[in-house]
Design an enzyme around this catalytic site. Structure first.
Site, PDB file in Angstrom:
ATOM      1  N   TYR A 289       0.850  -1.190   0.000  1.00  0.00           N
ATOM      2  CA  TYR A 289       0.000   0.000   0.000  1.00  0.00           C
ATOM      3  C   TYR A 289       0.885   1.239   0.000  1.00  0.00           C
ATOM      4  O   TYR A 289       1.678   1.461   0.920  1.00  0.00           O
ATOM      5  CB  TYR A 289      -0.906  -0.008   1.227  1.00  0.00           C
ATOM      6  CG  TYR A 289      -1.978   1.049   1.167  1.00  0.00           C
ATOM      7  CD1 TYR A 289      -3.204   0.773   0.586  1.00  0.00           C
ATOM      8  CD2 TYR A 289      -1.761   2.321   1.667  1.00  0.00           C
ATOM      9  CE1 TYR A 289      -4.199   1.734   0.512  1.00  0.00           C
ATOM     10  CE2 TYR A 289      -2.740   3.291   1.605  1.00  0.00           C
ATOM     11  CZ  TYR A 289      -3.964   2.989   1.025  1.00  0.00           C
ATOM     12  OH  TYR A 289      -4.930   3.952   0.958  1.00  0.00           O
ATOM     13  N   TYR A 334      -5.213   5.424  -7.618  1.00  0.00           N
ATOM     14  CA  TYR A 334      -5.468   5.317  -6.190  1.00  0.00           C
ATOM     15  C   TYR A 334      -6.943   5.005  -5.980  1.00  0.00           C
ATOM     16  O   TYR A 334      -7.807   5.857  -6.137  1.00  0.00           O
ATOM     17  CB  TYR A 334      -5.096   6.601  -5.453  1.00  0.00           C
ATOM     18  CG  TYR A 334      -5.282   6.460  -3.960  1.00  0.00           C
ATOM     19  CD1 TYR A 334      -4.478   5.595  -3.231  1.00  0.00           C
ATOM     20  CD2 TYR A 334      -6.284   7.145  -3.290  1.00  0.00           C
ATOM     21  CE1 TYR A 334      -4.654   5.430  -1.863  1.00  0.00           C
ATOM     22  CE2 TYR A 334      -6.466   6.989  -1.922  1.00  0.00           C
ATOM     23  CZ  TYR A 334      -5.654   6.135  -1.217  1.00  0.00           C
ATOM     24  OH  TYR A 334      -5.829   5.966   0.121  1.00  0.00           O
TER      25      TYR A 334
END
Length: 382
Positions: A289, A334
């Protein structure tokens, strides 16, 4: 009552709509299209679905999505909180239902109009709860809160902006090979990185993830159902997963505990290795992440790929494991990390645009400055 034997969950379908700055439809609409695409990839239809899981931050509920798709009945439904931390935990929620025999075909999706829909924190300078101690002092955006932690990491371990620049450049290079990535046609150099404008010092423009509209979905079934399916690619077995929070955790501004150099991932990692029976040396590729570049070196040291404080040196080394092969949140899109899960499946299937040779195990993580989780996708069953 006789206890049911655990069944292994398998990802049999994935789909992602094209990423954009304005997708031109509601999150409900794009989410439904992503789910239908993933079902088609799995060789299944809405009638086969009996479970749906989502992020808490997904405004379309499981029941609303079931009505849109025409799902006849949901035997399992639920949601996981904490934004970027919710990716692997939401998949884990689906896996638990399959393992316990409570559902047979579970869909997990994430759709988000993050670019066209506006910033969720805009206009919220004064707030209740934790935020009342932060926002009046300018800690409003996620980047503001992370910047303070990053300074602590730089002070503790001697990390530099050039270390973060290498992360951004590496991930951008992968995106340059991925036609679906938002940054596909935009190379990045260290000079570009160092002269870019500051967002929240020491984080510059290229330390921060993209603003993206997107929608993705995966379909999971029990391994025993594979014989009846003809998916669009090899299955990706979920070997295991883990969740963790750590003490005194606060989302995004996790500096209320005693140790600013530990994130919730420090508590996820030992559980993941225990639950999977694997170790760092067994992993072939990782999807980390990456809302912010410093999260990458922190991941490597907290999951044991290198020693404490050695994350930046590890990322600089030739021994560094290949990571974020689609471009991640920094350069592909994203969507709260869900593209990392889809890319993990593609690595196991052998179809990534930056394909690592002979992938047996791919590790995928959620955001490491909020309550979070991680999972391992594998080529073979456990």
């Amino acid at each position: 009552m006789e206890r049911r034997k655990a069944r292994q969950p398998v990802v049999v379908g994935v789909h992602a709509l094209p990423y954009s700055k304005n997708i031109g439809m509601t999150e409900r609409h794009s989410g439904a299209l992503a789910i239908l695409g993933a079902l088609a990839d799995a060789g299944l239809a809405a009638d086969d679905v009996d479970g749906i899981c989502r992020y808490v931050w997904q405004p379309t509920t499981e029941m609303e999505m079931a009505r849109v798709l025409g799902v006849p009945n949901l035997k399992w439904f639920g949601a996981q909180d904490y934004g970027g931390g919710a990716g692997p935990p939401t998949v884990a929620l689906a896996c638990a239902a399959i393992e316990l025999g409570l559902a047979d075909c579970v869909v997990v999706w994430r759709s988000r109009n993050r670019s066209s829909g506006g910033r969720p924190w805009a206009g919220q300078i004064l707030a209740e709860g934790q935020d009342q101690f932060e926002r009046p002092f300018g800690i409003v955006r996620p980047a503001d809160g992370i910047a303070l932690l990053v300074r602590a990491w730089m002070h503790a371990w001697g990390w530099t902006r050039e270390d973060f620049g290498r992360v951004a450049i590496t991930i951008r290079g992968h995106a340059n090979r991925n036609p679906a990535a938002m940054m596909h046609h935009k190379p990045l150099t260290m000079e570009d990185y160092l002269v870019s404008r500051m967002i929240a010092e020491p984080l510059c423009l290229f330390d921060n993830c993209l603003e993206t509209d997107g929608a993705l979905a995966i379909v999971l079934v029990a391994e025993e159902r594979l014989a009846d399916l003809s998916p669009g690619g090899p299955p990706a077995y979920v070997t295991g997963y883990a969740l963790g929070s750590g003490p005194q955790v606060y989302a995004m501004t996790n500096y209320y505990g005693e140790d600013l150099t530990r994130s919730p991932n420090a508590f996820v990692a030992p559980e993941l290795w225990r639950n999977t029976g694997l170790k760092p040396g067994d992993i072939d590729v990782v999807q980390i992440y990456d809302a912010f570049t410093p999260q990458v070196p922190l991941f490597f040291q907290e999951f044991g790929f290198c020693g404490d404080g050695e994350g930046a040196a590890y990322v600089r080394s030739d021994d560094c494991l290949t990571y974020n092969t689609s471009g991640g949140g920094l350069s592909e899109a994203y969507v709260h990390g869900f593209n990392l899960i889809v890319e993990g499946v593609r690595q196991v299937r052998g179809v990534s645009t930056t394909q690592v040779d002979d992938v047996s195990h791919c590790l995928v993580t959620g955001g490491n400055v909020v309550p979070t989780g991680a999972l391992v996708l594998s080529r073979e069953p456990w």
